[in-house]
Design a protein around this motif. Structure first.
Motif, short mmCIF file in Angstrom:
data_model
loop_
_atom_site.label_atom_id
_atom_site.label_comp_id
_atom_site.label_asym_id
_atom_site.label_seq_id
_atom_site.Cartn_x
_atom_site.Cartn_y
_atom_site.Cartn_z
N TYR A 107 0.52 -1.14 0.17
CA TYR A 107 0.34 -0.08 0.13
C TYR A 107 1.19 1.11 0.19
O TYR A 107 0.46 1.85 -0.03
CB TYR A 107 -0.95 -0.08 1.45
N GLY A 108 2.23 1.16 -0.66
CA GLY A 108 3.34 2.54 -0.58
C GLY A 108 2.68 3.30 -0.68
O GLY A 108 2.61 4.64 -0.86
N ASP A 109 1.89 3.03 -2.23
CA ASP A 109 2.23 4.16 -3.76
C ASP A 109 0.78 4.94 -3.32
O ASP A 109 0.29 6.03 -3.68
CB ASP A 109 1.22 3.39 -4.48
N ILE A 110 0.05 4.46 -1.59
CA ILE A 110 -1.76 4.67 -2.08
C ILE A 110 -1.82 5.48 -0.37
O ILE A 110 -2.16 6.66 -0.44
CB ILE A 110 -2.65 3.79 -1.51
N LEU A 111 -0.13 5.17 0.42
CA LEU A 111 -0.54 5.24 2.23
C LEU A 111 0.01 6.50 2.02
O LEU A 111 1.46 7.10 1.55
CB LEU A 111 -0.67 4.03 3.04
N LYS B 198 -7.00 8.09 10.23
CA LYS B 198 -7.82 6.12 10.98
C LYS B 198 -8.71 6.60 9.60
O LYS B 198 -9.31 5.68 8.98
CB LYS B 198 -8.33 6.71 11.97
N SER B 199 -9.84 7.82 9.35
CA SER B 199 -10.80 7.56 8.53
C SER B 199 -10.04 7.12 6.82
O SER B 199 -10.35 6.41 5.72
CB SER B 199 -12.40 8.83 8.90
N SER B 200 -9.47 8.39 7.08
CA SER B 200 -8.80 8.24 5.74
C SER B 200 -8.04 6.68 5.24
O SER B 200 -7.98 6.12 3.39
CB SER B 200 -8.14 9.42 5.08
N LYS C 83 -9.25 3.96 2.27
CA LYS C 83 -7.60 3.78 1.02
C LYS C 83 -8.36 2.32 1.22
O LYS C 83 -7.57 1.59 -0.13
CB LYS C 83 -6.45 4.21 1.52
N LEU C 84 -7.75 1.44 1.77
CA LEU C 84 -7.75 -0.30 2.33
C LEU C 84 -8.47 -0.90 2.33
O LEU C 84 -8.94 -2.28 1.87
CB LEU C 84 -7.17 -0.18 3.52
N GLY C 85 -10.00 0.20 2.11
CA GLY C 85 -11.32 -0.69 2.66
C GLY C 85 -11.89 -1.23 3.46
O GLY C 85 -12.33 -2.52 3.24
N VAL C 86 -11.13 -0.83 4.66
CA VAL C 86 -11.99 -1.52 5.47
C VAL C 86 -12.98 -1.42 5.88
O VAL C 86 -13.63 -0.39 5.96
CB VAL C 86 -10.15 -0.95 7.17
N PRO C 87 -13.97 -2.36 6.37
CA PRO C 87 -15.18 -2.20 6.98
C PRO C 87 -14.96 -1.29 7.73
O PRO C 87 -14.46 -1.38 8.89
CB PRO C 87 -16.21 -3.15 6.58
N GLU C 88 -16.25 -0.73 7.84
CA GLU C 88 -16.77 0.14 9.74
C GLU C 88 -16.55 -0.09 10.80
O GLU C 88 -15.51 -0.05 11.23
CB GLU C 88 -17.64 0.62 9.55
N LYS C 89 -16.88 -1.38 10.90
CA LYS C 89 -16.77 -1.91 12.05
C LYS C 89 -15.51 -2.81 12.41
O LYS C 89 -15.20 -3.90 13.09
CB LYS C 89 -18.10 -2.91 12.43
#
Length: 550
Positions: free
Chosen positions: A490-494, A529-531, A535-541
């Motif tokens: 994920y280095g290119d998007i973080l 953290k929200s960003s 970016k990573l597609g982590v579900p909200e919960k």
């Protein structure tokens, strides 16, 4: 100074004890309310409302209070939305006191019904009905509610044994008639029309012999409906004609009688006669019931739709809408009634709170004066103690950090030999992370400067608190190459700051600690953290770290 504080504490304790009630006093008041519940439930509930349940420190009192209060609400048919604690009262009595076990279970079932869990209420009552050695008086109370709820849910076969047992246990003649009628309903829902007609004939005879005009009329009407169910439309029509002859054309159920005529005609294939009787039923419903004809219309609209379809081969949307609107009206009325009940319950609670506030006004004044005096005298001493404690803690942290700095500067040969040992390397890295976390927990300027000195020993920090290259390396070694995998994927998007936040989260740092080490506000950390989630597609919960490690 200290002796004076002890004296004041003793005075406050004595004042509080004198102003508050003992548990034995509460026990007497609750027992008195329980005795009064049979003759004057409203007064009993008022007595209970005046008691502050939070002051009941004994489980037996606490359970008895909530049980009797819920029982009073059931007895007066009040809203039970606020009686959720009856669950714990029933748990307390289960297996200890059979009478209160059964009665609290009944109250719990009624509470479940009030909150919309009718299946759960019936399951609760089923379990009570299955208990051994239950006195008949308690069993009849249980079965009455169980049969009533079962009928409201259109139960048939499942309801029959309960209704039969209730009829056997009832000793009062009127209660037996009610139980017989519920059994009749169960037979009807079960499709056992012959058994239902047999019972109904008995009820009709009883009502006739005892001159129950209204009941006799109701039973005859129900008999006409059951005859229709048995495809005996001609007998049903004859019975309706007999009812009209005895009660007159404008009796209170004339609309339902014409409605039954219409159903019989429809079953016989006479659409014209069905339409005529249905029109009469509609006009009589308006005359007899006015705006309160929702129940009748819910059936009438359906029959209109059937007749129109039979005549034209088409379904008119207006009848479907009418049926839906009537159901909506019934639902809205039900919700309005529930809202009124809840509002009444809230009014009672507010009244109880006002009564409590009035009775405790003097107690509050005494406590405030005593506490203010105590706080004024003890405040200075407390501040001094806290300040000294903090000074000692800061001195200990500074000494610990200085010691870590000294330990982190060994001779080069020693460093190389330690690095060769993987366990020593891991221990050193954990120690470095411990230093960073200690500073994050107590971010004084002295601690920050000490961390900068430690971090600059092996590399450049470029104005940061730590050497991030060194931190990333530690995370890789301690957490199975976590940072390397993160940066590779994920280095290119973080952003660098986002990578820093993630590795600190992996190491167990809190948001506040992360904000100290990364030099950001806590609000900024939350935003980042929200960003990261987006970016990573982590579900909200889902946890970010768990998501990355999976």
């Amino acid at each position: 100074m200290r002796k004076l504080i002890y004296v004041l504490v003793a005075i406050v304790a004595l004042g509080t004890a004198s102003c508050s009630k003992s548990m034995s006093q509460y026990d007497k008041e609750i027992d008195q309310a329980e005795k009064m519940m049979l003759s004057n439930p409203d007064s009993a509930l008022s007595m209970l409302d005046a008691i502050d349940a939070s002051e009941l420190k004994i489980d037996s009192l606490w359970a008895k209070y909530h049980f009797i209060k819920g029982y009073g609400h059931l007895k007066r048919n009040r809203s039970m939305i606020g009686d959720s604690l009856i669950i714990y009262a029933h748990d307390y009595y289960r297996g200890k006191n059979l009478v209160r076990d059964i009665r609290s279970g009944i109250v719990l079932a009624w509470y479940k019904f009030w909150v919309g869990d009718t299946p759960g209420a019936m399951t609760m009552l089923d379990s009570l009905a299955g208990l051994p050695d239950v006195p008949d008086s308690l069993m009849t109370q249980t079965l009455r509610i169980r049969v009533m709820l079962g009928a409201s849910e259109y139960q048939g076969q499942q309801l029959i044994p309960y209704a039969k047992k209730l009829h056997e246990l009832e000793t009062d003649s009127l209660r037996k008639i009610e139980a017989n009628y519920m059994l009749l309903t169960a037979y009807e829902y079960a499709g056992e029309t012959d058994s239902a007609l047999y019972l109904l004939d008995q009820l009709v005879d009883y009502a006739r012999n005892h001159n129950w005009g209204d009941k006799h009329f109701m039973f005859e009407l129900e008999r006409a409906q059951l005859l229709t169910e048995k495809s005996r439309s001609a007998e049903s029509d004859a019975l309706i004609e007999e009812i009209f002859r005895k009660a007159g054309p404008d009796n209170g159920a004339a609309d339902y009688l014409h409605f039954q005529y219409a159903i019989n005609a429809l079953n016989s294939g006479d659409i014209t006669r069905a339409s005529r009787h249905l029109a009469l039923a509609d006009s009589l419903a308006i005359k007899l019931r006015g705006d309160d004809d929702t129940y009748f219309r819910s059936y009438s609209n359906l029959l209109h739709a059937i007749i129109d379809f039979t005549q034209t081969g088409r379904i008119k949307l207006m009848h479907i809408n009418g049926l839906n609107n009537r159901q909506g009206e019934r639902y809205n009325r039900m919700k309005a009634s529930q809202w009124e009940s809840e509002r009444g319950a809230l009014h009672q609670q507010n009244w109880a709170l006002a009564l409590k506030a009035e009775s405790e006004h003097k107690t509050v004044i005494i406590l405030i004066i005593s506490l203010v005096t105590l706080l004024v005298l003890a405040g200075a001493l407390w501040i001094i103690i806290i300040r000294r404690q903090r000074e000692r803690e800061n001195e200990e942290r500074i000494e610990a950090l200085q010691k870590m700095v000294d330990e982190y500067r060994p001779a080069p040969a020693t460093r190389e030999s330690e690095i060769a040992d993987s366990s020593a390397l891991r221990s050193a890295m954990l120690k470095q992370l411990g230093i960073i976390k200690m500073v994050a927990e107590t971010p004084t300027e002295q601690n920050r400067e000490m961390l900068r000195k430690i971090s600059s020993i092996d590399g450049k920090i470029d104005g940061e608190l730590v050497d991030w290259g060194n931190v990333f390396g530690m995370i890789d070694n301690l957490y199975s190459g976590f940072y390397g995998k993160l940066h590779s994927k994920y280095g290119d998007i973080l952003s660098p700051k986002e990578e820093q936040i993630i590795v600190l989260m992996v190491a167990g740092f809190s948001t506040k600690e992360i904000s100290v080490i990364t030099g950001q506000t806590t609000s900024t950390v939350y935003v980042r953290k929200s960003s990261i989630r987006k970016k990573l597609g982590v579900p909200e919960k889902e946890d970010i770290v768990r998501f990355l490690q999976s």
